[in-house]
Scaffold this motif. Structure first.
Motif, mmCIF file in Angstrom:
data_model
loop_
_atom_site.group_PDB
_atom_site.id
_atom_site.type_symbol
_atom_site.label_atom_id
_atom_site.label_comp_id
_atom_site.label_asym_id
_atom_site.label_seq_id
_atom_site.Cartn_x
_atom_site.Cartn_y
_atom_site.Cartn_z
ATOM 1 N N ALA A 73 0.679 -1.199 -0.079
ATOM 2 C CA ALA A 73 0.040 0.300 0.328
ATOM 3 C C ALA A 73 0.757 0.918 -0.100
ATOM 4 O O ALA A 73 0.694 2.228 -0.785
ATOM 5 C CB ALA A 73 -0.648 0.167 1.115
ATOM 6 N N THR A 76 2.509 3.222 -3.203
ATOM 7 C CA THR A 76 1.233 4.007 -3.945
ATOM 8 C C THR A 76 2.193 5.209 -4.976
ATOM 9 O O THR A 76 3.071 5.394 -4.550
ATOM 10 C CB THR A 76 0.023 4.966 -3.540
ATOM 11 O OG1 THR A 76 -0.302 4.183 -2.193
ATOM 12 C CG2 THR A 76 -0.553 5.489 -4.438
ATOM 13 N N VAL A 99 -4.651 -1.950 -2.259
ATOM 14 C CA VAL A 99 -3.749 -1.953 -4.099
ATOM 15 C C VAL A 99 -4.139 -1.897 -4.681
ATOM 16 O O VAL A 99 -5.705 -2.368 -5.443
ATOM 17 C CB VAL A 99 -3.187 -2.936 -4.376
ATOM 18 C CG1 VAL A 99 -1.906 -2.789 -5.270
ATOM 19 C CG2 VAL A 99 -1.627 -3.298 -3.339
ATOM 20 N N PRO A 100 -4.518 -0.643 -5.562
ATOM 21 C CA PRO A 100 -4.971 -0.480 -7.298
ATOM 22 C C PRO A 100 -5.228 -1.307 -8.075
ATOM 23 O O PRO A 100 -4.133 -1.388 -8.627
ATOM 24 C CB PRO A 100 -5.528 0.461 -8.075
ATOM 25 C CG PRO A 100 -4.499 1.741 -6.509
ATOM 26 C CD PRO A 100 -3.918 0.572 -5.703
ATOM 27 N N GLN A 103 -2.943 -0.606 -11.329
ATOM 28 C CA GLN A 103 -1.028 -0.303 -10.058
ATOM 29 C C GLN A 103 -0.319 -1.650 -10.642
ATOM 30 O O GLN A 103 1.094 -1.703 -10.859
ATOM 31 C CB GLN A 103 -1.300 0.008 -8.478
ATOM 32 C CG GLN A 103 0.114 0.539 -8.175
ATOM 33 C CD GLN A 103 0.219 0.948 -6.965
ATOM 34 O OE1 GLN A 103 -0.831 1.149 -6.102
ATOM 35 N NE2 GLN A 103 1.053 0.986 -6.845
#
Length: 235
Positions: A73, A76, A99-100, A103
């Motif tokens: 995280a 980012t 976590v997107p 990404q």
């Protein structure tokens, strides 16, 4: 003044030296693990960047992603690469980890040599915040190449390997074995720059909470071929 007072600290003589009763200074920048009990047991107080970290698992899926959740995280803005994960990455689970999915780069290959090549390219590119590499087998020579490649940048590099690999030598300065325990993980310190610790560290891990409206079965995206890793990194 006594002779003992005139003795220089080992780390002042050379950064690779330390007293056997103390944790060594970190040779590289460290990222907080997000788990105070674990960080206090690691040189530098966190996960070292630009180096190989060996995580030896009793079996995949026992909580290794929750263990790494705070560190991932914190990455980012930089790509996170999942190489040869044992299961298809799920958007819901990754979002719950903070976590997107946008990404991430998911790499999969049918040949072990291609996976090792891809890992080396990711590390040497220096463009990614973290690389998580699941490998059942890795020769000492391959581990040394990856360890050297990791030193080219500041990527968090975790290799997830079977517990039996603890018996093999590794250039990794930090090697932890992970076993499932009720409510968390039992972590044993196979190798660290510091005193030997015989008793495992129990680390409680909170379960991942999913949002009800999301679909658990929705994969993140199709995997990229290992040989296409360089174009993916420079997009």
């Amino acid at each position: 003044m006594s002779c003992s007072q005139n003795l220089a600290a080992p780390e002042d003589l050379h950064p690779s030296l330390w007293r056997a009763s103390q944790l060594a200074r970190a040779g590289t920048r460290c990222v907080d693990t997000g788990h105070a009990a674990l960080s206090s047991q690691l040189p530098g107080g966190g996960w070292p960047v630009g180096t190989l970290v060996d995580l030896l698992l009793q079996q995949p899926g026992i909580g290794e992603m929750r263990l790494l959740r705070p560190a991932l995280a914190a990455a980012t803005g930089r790509r996170i690469v999942l190489l040869q994960p044992p299961h298809t990455p799920q958007a819901l689970a990754l979002a719950a980890l903070g976590v997107p999915p946008s990404q991430l780069i998911w790499l999969r290959t049918s040949r072990g040599a291609d996976a090792l090549w891809a890992a080396e390219q990711v590390l040497r590119s220096g463009s990614c915040g973290a690389l998580l590499f699941w490998a059942n087998h890795a020769r000492g020579e391959s581990l040394r190449r990856l360890h050297l490649a990791a030193q080219c940048g500041e990527t968090l590099f975790f290799m997830m390997r079977p517990l039996a690999s603890a018996q093999d030598s590794s250039p990794a300065p930090l090697r932890l074995s992970l076993r499932p325990a009720p409510g968390g993980l039992d972590i044993s310190f196979v190798k660290r720059r510091g005193p030997q610790r015989d008793a495992p560290l129990f680390l409680p891990l909170n379960p991942i909470v999913f949002q009800r409206h999301a679909s658990v079965d929705r994969p993140v995206f199709a995997p990229a071929a290992a040989r296409g890793v360089q174009p993916a990194l420079v997009q």
